[in-house]
Design a protein around this motif. Structure first.
Motif, PDB file in Angstrom:
ATOM      1  N   PHE A 309      87.739 -42.038  62.319  1.00  0.00           N
ATOM      2  CA  PHE A 309      87.570 -40.661  62.773  1.00  0.00           C
ATOM      3  C   PHE A 309      87.859 -40.493  64.261  1.00  0.00           C
ATOM      4  O   PHE A 309      88.304 -39.427  64.714  1.00  0.00           O
ATOM      5  N   SER A 310      87.634 -41.535  65.064  1.00  0.00           N
ATOM      6  CA  SER A 310      87.564 -41.376  66.520  1.00  0.00           C
ATOM      7  C   SER A 310      88.890 -40.981  67.172  1.00  0.00           C
ATOM      8  O   SER A 310      88.936 -40.054  67.985  1.00  0.00           O
ATOM      9  N   THR A 311      89.984 -41.655  66.848  1.00  0.00           N
ATOM     10  CA  THR A 311      91.247 -41.369  67.532  1.00  0.00           C
ATOM     11  C   THR A 311      91.812 -39.995  67.188  1.00  0.00           C
ATOM     12  O   THR A 311      92.189 -39.234  68.093  1.00  0.00           O
ATOM     13  N   PRO A 312      91.902 -39.594  65.910  1.00  0.00           N
ATOM     14  CA  PRO A 312      92.459 -38.266  65.629  1.00  0.00           C
ATOM     15  C   PRO A 312      91.641 -37.121  66.230  1.00  0.00           C
ATOM     16  O   PRO A 312      92.215 -36.134  66.694  1.00  0.00           O
ATOM     17  N   ILE A 313      90.330 -37.247  66.280  1.00  0.00           N
ATOM     18  CA  ILE A 313      89.531 -36.168  66.855  1.00  0.00           C
ATOM     19  C   ILE A 313      89.685 -36.138  68.372  1.00  0.00           C
ATOM     20  O   ILE A 313      89.687 -35.074  68.993  1.00  0.00           O
ATOM     21  N   GLN A 314      89.854 -37.318  68.997  1.00  0.00           N
ATOM     22  CA  GLN A 314      90.048 -37.357  70.447  1.00  0.00           C
ATOM     23  C   GLN A 314      91.412 -36.784  70.837  1.00  0.00           C
ATOM     24  O   GLN A 314      91.522 -36.056  71.833  1.00  0.00           O
ATOM     25  N   VAL A 315      92.435 -37.097  70.075  1.00  0.00           N
ATOM     26  CA  VAL A 315      93.758 -36.521  70.337  1.00  0.00           C
ATOM     27  C   VAL A 315      93.705 -35.004  70.197  1.00  0.00           C
ATOM     28  O   VAL A 315      94.309 -34.271  70.992  1.00  0.00           O
ATOM     29  N   ARG A 316      92.969 -34.520  69.211  1.00  0.00           N
ATOM     30  CA  ARG A 316      92.829 -33.070  69.025  1.00  0.00           C
ATOM     31  C   ARG A 316      92.162 -32.422  70.245  1.00  0.00           C
ATOM     32  O   ARG A 316      92.593 -31.364  70.709  1.00  0.00           O
ATOM     33  N   VAL A 317      91.127 -33.063  70.778  1.00  0.00           N
ATOM     34  CA  VAL A 317      90.444 -32.531  71.956  1.00  0.00           C
ATOM     35  C   VAL A 317      91.378 -32.516  73.164  1.00  0.00           C
ATOM     36  O   VAL A 317      91.450 -31.524  73.898  1.00  0.00           O
ATOM     37  N   LEU A 318      92.111 -33.598  73.392  1.00  0.00           N
ATOM     38  CA  LEU A 318      93.007 -33.674  74.544  1.00  0.00           C
ATOM     39  C   LEU A 318      94.127 -32.640  74.460  1.00  0.00           C
ATOM     40  O   LEU A 318      94.547 -32.087  75.476  1.00  0.00           O
ATOM     41  N   LYS A 319      94.609 -32.373  73.264  1.00  0.00           N
ATOM     42  CA  LYS A 319      95.642 -31.341  73.099  1.00  0.00           C
ATOM     43  C   LYS A 319      95.074 -29.948  73.349  1.00  0.00           C
ATOM     44  O   LYS A 319      95.757 -29.065  73.859  1.00  0.00           O
ATOM     45  N   GLY A 320      93.803 -29.753  72.992  1.00  0.00           N
ATOM     46  CA  GLY A 320      93.190 -28.452  73.185  1.00  0.00           C
ATOM     47  C   GLY A 320      92.735 -28.195  74.604  1.00  0.00           C
ATOM     48  O   GLY A 320      92.449 -27.055  74.976  1.00  0.00           O
ATOM     49  N   ALA A 321      92.641 -29.246  75.410  1.00  0.00           N
ATOM     50  CA  ALA A 321      92.169 -29.108  76.802  1.00  0.00           C
ATOM     51  C   ALA A 321      93.131 -29.819  77.736  1.00  0.00           C
ATOM     52  O   ALA A 321      92.744 -30.711  78.495  1.00  0.00           O
ATOM     53  N   GLU A 322      94.399 -29.417  77.709  1.00  0.00           N
ATOM     54  CA  GLU A 322      95.429 -30.126  78.460  1.00  0.00           C
ATOM     55  C   GLU A 322      95.232 -30.036  79.966  1.00  0.00           C
ATOM     56  O   GLU A 322      95.710 -30.883  80.711  1.00  0.00           O
ATOM     57  N   GLU A 323      94.531 -29.006  80.441  1.00  0.00           N
ATOM     58  CA  GLU A 323      94.320 -28.849  81.878  1.00  0.00           C
ATOM     59  C   GLU A 323      92.971 -29.413  82.337  1.00  0.00           C
ATOM     60  O   GLU A 323      92.632 -29.315  83.512  1.00  0.00           O
ATOM     61  N   ALA A 324      92.227 -29.984  81.408  1.00  0.00           N
ATOM     62  CA  ALA A 324      90.923 -30.570  81.766  1.00  0.00           C
ATOM     63  C   ALA A 324      90.709 -31.884  81.021  1.00  0.00           C
ATOM     64  O   ALA A 324      89.690 -32.084  80.371  1.00  0.00           O
ATOM     65  N   PRO A 325      91.676 -32.818  81.111  1.00  0.00           N
ATOM     66  CA  PRO A 325      91.589 -34.020  80.281  1.00  0.00           C
ATOM     67  C   PRO A 325      90.408 -34.923  80.613  1.00  0.00           C
ATOM     68  O   PRO A 325      89.763 -35.468  79.719  1.00  0.00           O
ATOM     69  N   ARG A 326      90.111 -35.112  81.916  1.00  0.00           N
ATOM     70  CA  ARG A 326      88.997 -36.003  82.269  1.00  0.00           C
ATOM     71  C   ARG A 326      87.674 -35.445  81.766  1.00  0.00           C
ATOM     72  O   ARG A 326      86.877 -36.160  81.146  1.00  0.00           O
ATOM     73  N   LEU A 327      87.432 -34.185  82.060  1.00  0.00           N
ATOM     74  CA  LEU A 327      86.169 -33.574  81.657  1.00  0.00           C
ATOM     75  C   LEU A 327      86.049 -33.511  80.142  1.00  0.00           C
ATOM     76  O   LEU A 327      85.003 -33.835  79.568  1.00  0.00           O
ATOM     77  N   ALA A 328      87.127 -33.111  79.471  1.00  0.00           N
ATOM     78  CA  ALA A 328      87.084 -33.006  78.011  1.00  0.00           C
ATOM     79  C   ALA A 328      86.883 -34.369  77.362  1.00  0.00           C
ATOM     80  O   ALA A 328      86.083 -34.508  76.428  1.00  0.00           O
ATOM     81  N   ALA A 329      87.601 -35.388  77.861  1.00  0.00           N
ATOM     82  CA  ALA A 329      87.460 -36.723  77.289  1.00  0.00           C
ATOM     83  C   ALA A 329      86.078 -37.300  77.557  1.00  0.00           C
ATOM     84  O   ALA A 329      85.505 -38.008  76.712  1.00  0.00           O
ATOM     85  N   THR A 330      85.504 -36.994  78.735  1.00  0.00           N
ATOM     86  CA  THR A 330      84.145 -37.433  79.015  1.00  0.00           C
ATOM     87  C   THR A 330      83.158 -36.748  78.079  1.00  0.00           C
ATOM     88  O   THR A 330      82.198 -37.368  77.591  1.00  0.00           O
ATOM     89  N   LEU A 331      83.394 -35.462  77.803  1.00  0.00           N
ATOM     90  CA  LEU A 331      82.502 -34.734  76.906  1.00  0.00           C
ATOM     91  C   LEU A 331      82.646 -35.188  75.458  1.00  0.00           C
ATOM     92  O   LEU A 331      81.749 -34.953  74.648  1.00  0.00           O
ATOM     93  N   VAL A 332      83.773 -35.835  75.127  1.00  0.00           N
ATOM     94  CA  VAL A 332      83.864 -36.485  73.814  1.00  0.00           C
ATOM     95  C   VAL A 332      82.777 -37.556  73.715  1.00  0.00           C
ATOM     96  O   VAL A 332      82.054 -37.638  72.716  1.00  0.00           O
ATOM     97  N   SER A 333      82.648 -38.371  74.773  1.00  0.00           N
ATOM     98  CA  SER A 333      81.581 -39.376  74.798  1.00  0.00           C
ATOM     99  C   SER A 333      80.215 -38.721  74.751  1.00  0.00           C
ATOM    100  O   SER A 333      79.291 -39.223  74.108  1.00  0.00           O
ATOM    101  N   THR A 334      80.079 -37.577  75.448  1.00  0.00           N
ATOM    102  CA  THR A 334      78.809 -36.855  75.410  1.00  0.00           C
ATOM    103  C   THR A 334      78.485 -36.413  73.984  1.00  0.00           C
ATOM    104  O   THR A 334      77.353 -36.582  73.512  1.00  0.00           O
ATOM    105  N   ALA A 335      79.482 -35.866  73.289  1.00  0.00           N
ATOM    106  CA  ALA A 335      79.259 -35.420  71.916  1.00  0.00           C
ATOM    107  C   ALA A 335      78.856 -36.586  71.020  1.00  0.00           C
ATOM    108  O   ALA A 335      77.913 -36.488  70.221  1.00  0.00           O
ATOM    109  N   TYR A 336      79.570 -37.704  71.160  1.00  0.00           N
ATOM    110  CA  TYR A 336      79.215 -38.890  70.382  1.00  0.00           C
ATOM    111  C   TYR A 336      77.777 -39.309  70.667  1.00  0.00           C
ATOM    112  O   TYR A 336      77.002 -39.624  69.755  1.00  0.00           O
ATOM    113  N   ASN A 337      77.403 -39.308  71.933  1.00  0.00           N
ATOM    114  CA  ASN A 337      76.101 -39.857  72.293  1.00  0.00           C
ATOM    115  C   ASN A 337      74.953 -38.886  72.084  1.00  0.00           C
ATOM    116  O   ASN A 337      73.816 -39.313  71.925  1.00  0.00           O
ATOM    117  N   VAL A 338      75.247 -37.580  72.072  1.00  0.00           N
ATOM    118  CA  VAL A 338      74.227 -36.636  71.606  1.00  0.00           C
ATOM    119  C   VAL A 338      73.902 -36.943  70.145  1.00  0.00           C
ATOM    120  O   VAL A 338      72.735 -37.022  69.744  1.00  0.00           O
TER     121      VAL A 338
END
Length: 387
Positions: A309-338
């Motif tokens: 599940f992890s890679t396809p959902i992360q690619v989807r997030v990065l495509k949806g937040a192309e101007e905020a990749p660091r913050l969006a990718a960090t929040l992927v970890s936040t979502a996982y850890n919540v």
């Protein structure tokens, strides 16, 4: 594939090992620090909460720091946290040390994901991300069982010492292999206001929701998998359980590899396949936990679908937040850890309330079912927008 991706994968291995290792040394920690198994399991919750809260805060503070020094800094923070874990004399101080490690963890996957995505062409992004995140997979196939063996043989503190040494090696590997200037990184992050608006795209925030819900179900079961294998399946915790964890890790390796391939092939379809697969696996685990052969097979499959599940959902997030990749990718970890924090807490609460270990897979059925609905909504909205 650039060698720097492998160096980042080594760092991911260290981080993945320390996040999940509590499930392998749970009995030793609870005995040595004189706490119950459910209370010891909350070390997973505390760590996840540190990632969820500390990660985004630190990511915002490091937005304008170049990727290489940012990555080296967070790995160093993580390594220091492992040393503190090994030295912690009480449960409370061990929890505090885990929180220090968690701050480094929270930012690492954000900045490392951005670095990896700029080291390769777009058509290889899924494969590169799966290789980097594959460090977590190897943490499950090698780190968790080896850490469990080390903890059983030399005490749980030795496990954290070994992780700290490996993290120091990861710092050196990244130092010598990652370019000082990564192509495109200077264009990666928009002003903070625009970054925040990027997070409002439904592909982004609904993906966060889906991730968190799925992880609740996975961790309500996964945090206590060693106890389940020992108490329900009847396996020897020293000689046999590590082998079963190794088998689960092999499933995770398979899943992360196939998930990366699926992300480059058809991300939305891959997401649906793995969520449905998780529902099937958790349903089967309700029955399989009573039989050693059956549970071995299902540990492999459930890990494969879980990590797929992890890679396809992360690619989807990065495509949806192309101007905020660091913050969006960090929040992927936040979502996982919540999800991890809530899942471990839910599992502990259910056990404290008297629910049997054998029934914990039911949380995975419920949560994966809800996640399937949120994923369907998000994918449907995307199709309508594209029409």
């Amino acid at each position: 594939m650039p060698i720097a991706v492998f160096a980042l994968s080594l760092a991911a291995f260290c981080i993945g090992t320390t996040e999940f290792i509590i499930s392998g040394i749970l009995l030793g920690v609870s005995t040595d620090l004189s706490v119950t198994i459910p209370v010891a399991g909350l070390l997973v919750t505390g760590y996840a909460a540190g990632v969820a809260v500390g990660g985004p805060v630190l990511a915002l503070l490091m937005t304008r720091i170049p990727l290489k020094p940012a990555i080296l800094s967070v790995i160093a923070i993580f390594a220091v946290g492992q040393v503190f874990c090994a030295l912690a004399p009480t449960y409370e101080l061990l929890l505090a040390a885990r929180l220090i490690s968690a701050c480094g963890h929270g930012v690492f996957f954000g900045v490392a994901s951005v670095a990896v995505s700029h080291l390769v062409s777009e058509d290889k992004r899924g494969a590169a991300l799966s290789l980097m995140v594959g460090g977590i997979t190897v943490a499950n196939i090698l780190g968790l069982p080896l850490g469990t063996v080390i903890g059983n043989a030399f005490g749980w503190r030795a496990t954290f010492v070994v992780i700290a040494v490996t993290a120091a090696l990861a710092v050196l590997a990244v130092l010598f292999t990652l370019p000082s200037q990564i192509k495109g990184e200077e264009e990666a992050d928009a002003p903070l206001g625009r970054q925040a608006r990027q997070l409002l795209h439904q592909e982004v925030w609904l993906s966060f929701v889906t991730i968190a819900i799925i992880m609740v179900g996975q961790l309500a079961f996964g945090t206590f998998q060693v106890a389940i294998l020992t108490e329900v399946t009847g396996l020897d915790p020293i000689t046999t359980v590590p082998l079963f964890l190794l088998l689960g890790g092999a499933g995770a390796v398979t899943g992360i590899w196939l998930g990366g391939k699926g992300a480059d092939w058809n991300g939305p379809t891959t997401i649906m396949i793995v969520i449905i697969g998780q529902i099937v696996c958790f349903t089967a685990l309700l029955f399989a936990v009573h039989n050693a052969v059956a549970v071995a097979f299902m540990l492999f499959l459930s890990s494969a679908f879980g990590f797929g599940f992890s890679t396809p959902i992360q690619v989807r997030v990065l495509k949806g937040a192309e101007e905020a990749p660091r913050l969006a990718a960090t929040l992927v970890s936040t979502a996982y850890n919540v999800g991890i924090a809530v899942g471990a807490a839910v599992g502990a609460a259910l056990l404290t309330a008297g629910v049997s270990y054998a029934l914990l897979p039911a949380t995975g059925i419920v949560c994966s079912g809800i996640a399937l609905v949120t994923a369907l909504i998000s994918l449907s909205l995307s199709r309508r927008a594209a029409a």
